[in-house]
Design an enzyme around this catalytic site. Structure first.
Site, mmCIF file in Angstrom:
data_model
loop_
_atom_site.group_PDB
_atom_site.id
_atom_site.type_symbol
_atom_site.label_atom_id
_atom_site.label_comp_id
_atom_site.label_asym_id
_atom_site.label_seq_id
_atom_site.Cartn_x
_atom_site.Cartn_y
_atom_site.Cartn_z
ATOM 1 N N HIS A 175 4.262 47.172 -23.452
ATOM 2 C CA HIS A 175 3.429 47.394 -22.266
ATOM 3 C C HIS A 175 2.860 48.807 -22.199
ATOM 4 O O HIS A 175 1.920 49.062 -21.454
ATOM 5 C CB HIS A 175 4.203 47.053 -20.987
ATOM 6 C CG HIS A 175 5.230 48.056 -20.595
ATOM 7 N ND1 HIS A 175 6.570 47.922 -20.874
ATOM 8 C CD2 HIS A 175 5.118 49.234 -19.921
ATOM 9 C CE1 HIS A 175 7.237 48.947 -20.391
ATOM 10 N NE2 HIS A 175 6.374 49.763 -19.814
ATOM 11 N N ASP A 205 8.996 43.127 -25.607
ATOM 12 C CA ASP A 205 8.409 44.365 -25.086
ATOM 13 C C ASP A 205 8.574 45.523 -26.072
ATOM 14 O O ASP A 205 8.933 46.639 -25.693
ATOM 15 C CB ASP A 205 9.032 44.736 -23.733
ATOM 16 C CG ASP A 205 8.191 45.771 -22.994
ATOM 17 O OD1 ASP A 205 6.986 45.873 -23.279
ATOM 18 O OD2 ASP A 205 8.751 46.496 -22.142
ATOM 19 N N SER A 288 9.279 54.764 -20.111
ATOM 20 C CA SER A 288 9.248 53.556 -20.928
ATOM 21 C C SER A 288 8.896 53.894 -22.373
ATOM 22 O O SER A 288 7.936 54.601 -22.646
ATOM 23 C CB SER A 288 8.222 52.567 -20.371
ATOM 24 O OG SER A 288 8.677 51.992 -19.174
#
Length: 466
Positions: A175, A205, A288
């Site tokens: 993402h 992911d 992230s």
């Protein structure tokens, strides 16, 4: 009634009236001034008391001096190790120092160890392997006035995990780089280089991006390092961990915490991820793709998301390295691709589809992926045997978590390329996995053929076809 009289140093007289209790009276009284022997005794007692006070004062001084010496000696026995994270006191040496001055009421014990967590050494070791990633993309915005595009920029983190003859390879979250028109990587010395997508796995992911070695200055290469991967299977609940990443886009930052739970499952953006590490180390936007580290500076997880709300604090998640490592190895061996700029040159799969959300997947028992709503006649999907109701889960080895992620993958492929897809089809109430090879079509040709056969369907196919 009693009426006796007892004489020794006083008299007791009975009393037959009042409360019934007698009164005790001393009748013998001597004046020390009139008694020479008593006076001598009083003077001698004072001298003895004075002498006793002097002796006690001397003893106190000796004991106090010994106590100061012992305290000083104990201080000398406190040592710190080189890392500065342990304080050790040798209780045997302390007891020996006390000697006969102080007698211990307890037996001698082994050395006492107090651990103080100082993560500066771990940060110094690992920060050179961390990068900041900036994603410049164009997003479609649906509004009352129609659909329009808008440029956006987001930031995340990445971990340098290897290199080949031509590229430096960096793992991050899918993402973080999804939908990118341009990717930039910032190294520890603030050197910025452009990056390309090496491979993605939206289902987990994960993604790997590549920076050409020829684009990285030699000085920067001397400052960066490749991260050391650990073993998340050995983790224990309560074990201390460190999260490093590009929090809020401000640059590299370090937070600490513990392993709160293992093998967690979390649903994020309608995708369910399993085998996650839960931690209370702060994982904020921008973290992230960064690293979750053990106290040896080894990567044991890849920070993926934070469950944030006004009611919940301290619940961050990381993809365990035991899950990520084989996927990373596969992505690192992919062919580095660039986005096909001209839409007319992009490959056409020939389906219309919708996302299978985690809620639908759970309620209906449908696999997560891209649900095929229809198949265009004569397209690559049609020739490969795909049908309405199939769910595409992989495209050319990359995990597919939704129709959106499948569309993004297709932007890197040209028409005429042959790819392998994995899809699941319902069979007697159970979904069975199938594999097929197909050649991506030329979208304009397929649409022209479809329109010639059914003019009313041409516009609809142009809107939905992929």
């Amino acid at each position: 009634m009693f009426n006796d009289e007892y004489k020794d140093t006083g008299n007791y007289s009975g009393n037959t009236t009042g409360s019934g209790y007698g009164s005790y009276q001393y009748s013998s009284y001597s004046d020390p001034d009139r008694d020479p022997d008593k006076k001598k005794k009083k003077k001698g007692g004072f001298l003895r008391s004075l002498a006793l006070c002097i002796v006690l004062a001397l003893v106190f001084g000796v004991v106090a001096g010994a106590a100061f010496q012992v305290t000083d000696y104990i201080g000398d026995q406190v040592r710190k190790n080189d890392a500065g994270d342990e304080v050790i006191t040798d209780s045997d040496e302390v007891a020996a120092a006390l000697g006969s001055a102080v007698q211990s009421e307890t037996s001698k014990s082994s050395a006492t160890v107090t651990t103080v967590y100082d993560v500066s050494a771990v940060a110094d070791k690992t920060i050179p392997s961390l990068v900041s990633i900036t994603n410049k993309s164009v997003q479609e915005i649906q509004s009352f006035f129609g659909t329009f595009t808008q440029s956006s920029e987001s930031s995340g983190s990445g971990i340098i995990v290897g290199k080949n003859d031509d590229e430096l390879l960096i793992v991050t979250n899918n993402h973080v780089i999804e939908g990118s028109e341009q990717l930039n990587v910032c190294f520890i010395d603030e050197q910025i280089c452009s990056a390309l997508v090496k491979g993605t796995d939206a289902g987990h992911d994960l993604a790997v991006v590549a920076v050409k070695l020829e684009d990285i200055p030699e000085e920067t290469m001397g400052k960066i390092s490749i991260a050391e991967l650990g073993n998340s299977d050995d983790l224990k609940i309560g074990e201390p961990v460190i999260a490093i990443g590009n929090a809020l886009g401000y640059g590299q930052s370090v937070t600490t915490g513990v392993v709160s739970a293992l093998n967690r499952e979390a649903t994020i953006d309608n995708v369910t991820y399993s085998n996650l590490i839960q931690t209370d180390a702060a994982i904020n936007p921008g973290n992230s793709g960064g690293a979750l580290l053990n106290m040896n500076g080894q990567v044991i997880g890849i920070n993926s998301a934070k469950l944030a709300s006004s009611e919940i604090e301290g619940m961050g998640y990381a993809i365990s390295i035991s899950t990520a490592e084989p996927i990373i190895g596969d992505l690192m061996n992919r062919t580095t691709r660039t986005r096909v700029e001209n839409e007319e040159d992009r490959g056409y799969l020939g389906i219309s589809g919708v996302d299978v959300t985690a809620e639908i997947a759970e309620q209906m028992g449908v696999p997560t992926g891209a649900y095929v709503a229809s198949v265009v006649d004569g397209s690559g999907a049609d020739q490969a045997g795909l049908k309405k109701g199939d769910v595409i889960t992989k495209f050319d080895g990359a995990g597919v978590s939704s129709m959106t992620s499948l569309k993004d993958l297709l932007t890197y492929y040209e028409k005429g390329e042959t790819v392998t897809i994995v899809y699941e089809r319902a069979d007697d109430g159970q979904y069975v996995e199938h594999t097929a090879e197909l050649t991506l079509s030329d979208q304009s040709v397929i649409q022209q053929d479809a329109q010639s056969q059914n003019p009313s369907s041409g516009q609809k196919q142009r809107q939905q076809g992929r």
